[in-house]
Write an enzyme that holds these catalytic residues in place. Sequence first.
Site, short mmCIF file in Angstrom:
data_model
loop_
_atom_site.label_atom_id
_atom_site.label_comp_id
_atom_site.label_asym_id
_atom_site.label_seq_id
_atom_site.Cartn_x
_atom_site.Cartn_y
_atom_site.Cartn_z
N CYS A 104 12.62 32.89 -1.82
CA CYS A 104 13.91 32.25 -2.06
C CYS A 104 13.71 30.85 -2.63
O CYS A 104 14.44 30.43 -3.54
CB CYS A 104 14.70 32.17 -0.76
SG CYS A 104 15.12 33.76 -0.03
N ASP A 134 -1.92 -7.37 -1.99
CA ASP A 134 -2.62 -6.11 -1.67
C ASP A 134 -2.04 -4.92 -2.42
O ASP A 134 -2.58 -3.81 -2.32
CB ASP A 134 -2.54 -5.82 -0.16
CG ASP A 134 -3.26 -6.87 0.67
OD1 ASP A 134 -4.29 -7.38 0.21
OD2 ASP A 134 -2.78 -7.19 1.77
N ASP A 141 -1.34 -5.81 3.91
CA ASP A 141 0.03 -6.11 4.31
C ASP A 141 0.76 -7.02 3.34
O ASP A 141 1.94 -7.28 3.53
CB ASP A 141 0.04 -6.78 5.69
CG ASP A 141 -0.40 -8.24 5.62
OD1 ASP A 141 -1.37 -8.53 4.89
OD2 ASP A 141 0.23 -9.08 6.28
N CYS A 153 12.95 32.57 2.80
CA CYS A 153 11.51 32.79 2.65
C CYS A 153 11.02 32.03 1.43
O CYS A 153 11.79 31.44 0.67
CB CYS A 153 11.20 34.28 2.51
SG CYS A 153 11.90 35.03 1.03
N ASP A 204 -7.87 -5.52 4.43
CA ASP A 204 -7.55 -6.91 4.14
C ASP A 204 -7.76 -7.67 5.46
O ASP A 204 -7.78 -7.07 6.53
CB ASP A 204 -6.10 -7.01 3.67
CG ASP A 204 -5.62 -8.44 3.59
OD1 ASP A 204 -6.29 -9.26 2.93
OD2 ASP A 204 -4.58 -8.75 4.20
#
Length: 845
Positions: free
Chosen positions: A60, A739, A735, A57, A540
């Site tokens: 814990c 960037d 990409d 739980c 981009d």
Amino acid sequence: MCDAIGGGSSNKARCSDPLQNDDCCGNLTISPRPVKDVEKGYTLFEHVKLSVSGLTCVGCENKLFRSLDVIPSVRNLKTSLVLAQAEFDLDLTAGPVSDVVRSIERTTGFSCEIVKSRGQELEVIVTGDVLDFLKQTPPEGVQDMTLVNKQTVRIAYDAKKIGARDLLENCFNIAVCLAAPQPHPALAVGSRHVRSSGYVTLVSAALTIPVLVLAWAPLPSHPIVYGSTSLALATAVQFGVAGPFYPSAIKSLLFTRVIEMDLLIVLSTTAAYVFSIISFAYQVRGQPLSTEGFFQTSTLLVTLIMVGRFVSALARQKAVESISIRSLQGTKAILTGLDCGSQKEIDARLLQYGDAFLVAPESRVVTDGIVVSGTSEVDESMVTGEFQLLKKVPGSSVIAGSLNSSGPLTVQLTRLPGNNTISDIAVMVDEAKFSKPKVQDLADRVAGYFVPVVIVFAIVTFAAWIAVGKAVRHQTTTTSVVQAITYSISVLIVSCPCAIGLAVPMVIVIAGGVAAKHGVIFKSAGTIETARNAVHVVFDKTGTLTQGRLKVLTAEYPLGSQDSISSAVLGLTSNIKHPVSIAISKYLKSCGTSPADVSGVKTVSGKGVEGTWHGASIRAGNSGWVHVEHSPHVESILSQALTAFCVTKDDELVAVFGLEDSLRPDASVVVSELIRRGIEVSIVSGDDHGPVRSFAAKLGIPSSHFKSRCSPEDKQHYIKDLVGSGGKTILFCGDGTNDAVALAEASIGVHMNGGTDVAQSAADVVLVRPSLTGILTLMDLSRASYRRIVFNFIWAFAYNIVAILLAAGAFVHARIPPQYAGLGEIVSVVPVILIALQLKWAKFD
């Protein structure tokens, strides 16, 4: 059985530790921190991952976190209830990992196992003396040999130095055989917990059923005999089944000051058991209480608690398994020669570099590789989400987990099982499961106060029912106390903070697996929490909105000398991986050009490339950077909406190339859908104004929403201005290396597949397949996840309020008897898991 083989594997986290490698920024692999010289002032860190048994739980998990957090040598701590794991950096100058493990096991009562991730691993069964096997000098390439159990040894080895088959067939003087494959530690721990919970539940039920029969069946009246038998069985249940809750609750109070669910179980079951003994004692004396026998209450209470925990653990485990990307990893491979000669089926773990394997029709590709013979169509949707058959011919790459269609393929292995596309994605998904969104902080705080509040409410309930019994119902003190105890026990046990604690992490875990199967990998839970709030998406251009496969349409040489200039341009661009440079190199090579010797070549991110040729400075890039944007040659190319690649020698224009790119097939659909949803769309690009304006017009993006000739810093400032002081959620998709700063600056950075590792490490989300629809998937999944988190919270709070009031007797004609209160965990937790699991069937694209 085994065959003998021989004889005779949101807010972005910033890296504050200079000793940490790039893995802390989100790369695909996880490795130990680099070893440094302590005498020179460096701290020695190792990245540690522990698999923890016993987490049931949120209390814990809090206990585990606090126990580790107080250790001074532990840094960057993360825990996961659903994965049953802890992950942290350890200062080895303060002590070894084994000391930390012993400390945790002592303070929490959990059992911990170190999860190693270096190199490849094999588990083998030793047919002889296992100690002699471990004492022998390990072959070259073997990194470690660890005893797993009496006859099983785990061997870690460097697959680049020695292959798995070579290792087992030729390197040991004691016969071994390959052990049965084991599930990943994250799944194995859960499976073991489910099995152990099931066994304990069966034992508890076996002991409880006779007590229920003696209490409720129409048997001859022998109360003392039946009571004595029930006392013995109830004692076995209390100390044999519920016994482990005692040390857990006590250790939580003593070592971590955490009042957790186990304490409620201890208080309620102990009260029921002790009251059963008292009730039986009165019966022996001939003065039975109004409740008569009570052993059926204590035993049934414990059993139903165990049933609830077993069902919850089983549901949680099945949910995690159902979205595990590792389930796509094949277990068998058909080994074949490159000439498609002899074939032999082997365990996939025995593949090694240099192997070729056969992929039969209607079977899965066992690991990443290159097709060397055969033609077929392959379904990669289970990994990439691209729901179409892709044609594969010699030279095509195939990825692990993809499904072959009609024709057999012979594949040259490029990556081993356990270190392929599936494992890369799985590692990133697991990393996200360790992170926690902001809403989880609220859940944790509520769960932390929940148990103390319930204890106080149980005490108030006890006092209230004594008062009601005496003042309103005019009962005796004994009867009032008995009645008050039953109500208090019900309150203690029917409450369940587990549903509150699981409301968020279960959704995040399921969302991570679902996103991965749609080709979207998010690196933190905060991304799923905030993506639904995106108000502006910035793209981009080259390689993101466009396919990045440029081709040269025209080339001009203003000063003549075409051969020598083209040779210099080829020498300048031949080793540059930017899409424009690749296109220029390909074009010049097709013209029969040979590269000239250009020295000192270096790229200028977002601008171009420069070097020295015959003592002259030669530069190539966008027209603004080389200051030739007003040249008639350049203007002519830009007027055609082509990308201009301009080359200068000592600042004089010597060549200009016009390149054409094409939009991704789904770019228009995605941009149109974003605009339809009221989300603004912009383009920022390092390209010249003409092509950027042309693409913006095709996509319906107004002139106020695109910028050209942008350097990396320009992109960063553009994103920063959009975010503004109000903290708007801005998503940037790119990409390339140029960037990276924009990806880091944006609220959510999305990296398109095929980009550079730098961009990947800066991004929050990686699109495994080169498709912009992943952005819509991300937003839709974020929205669907948020709805489920909200529903789970509402359900968890509503259940606990209603259940506690019913247990406390707040309703005149309805209550929850103490013996049935143990079903509370099933009623509260299972709906939370099922609602999260619904994400598997949601439609996102």
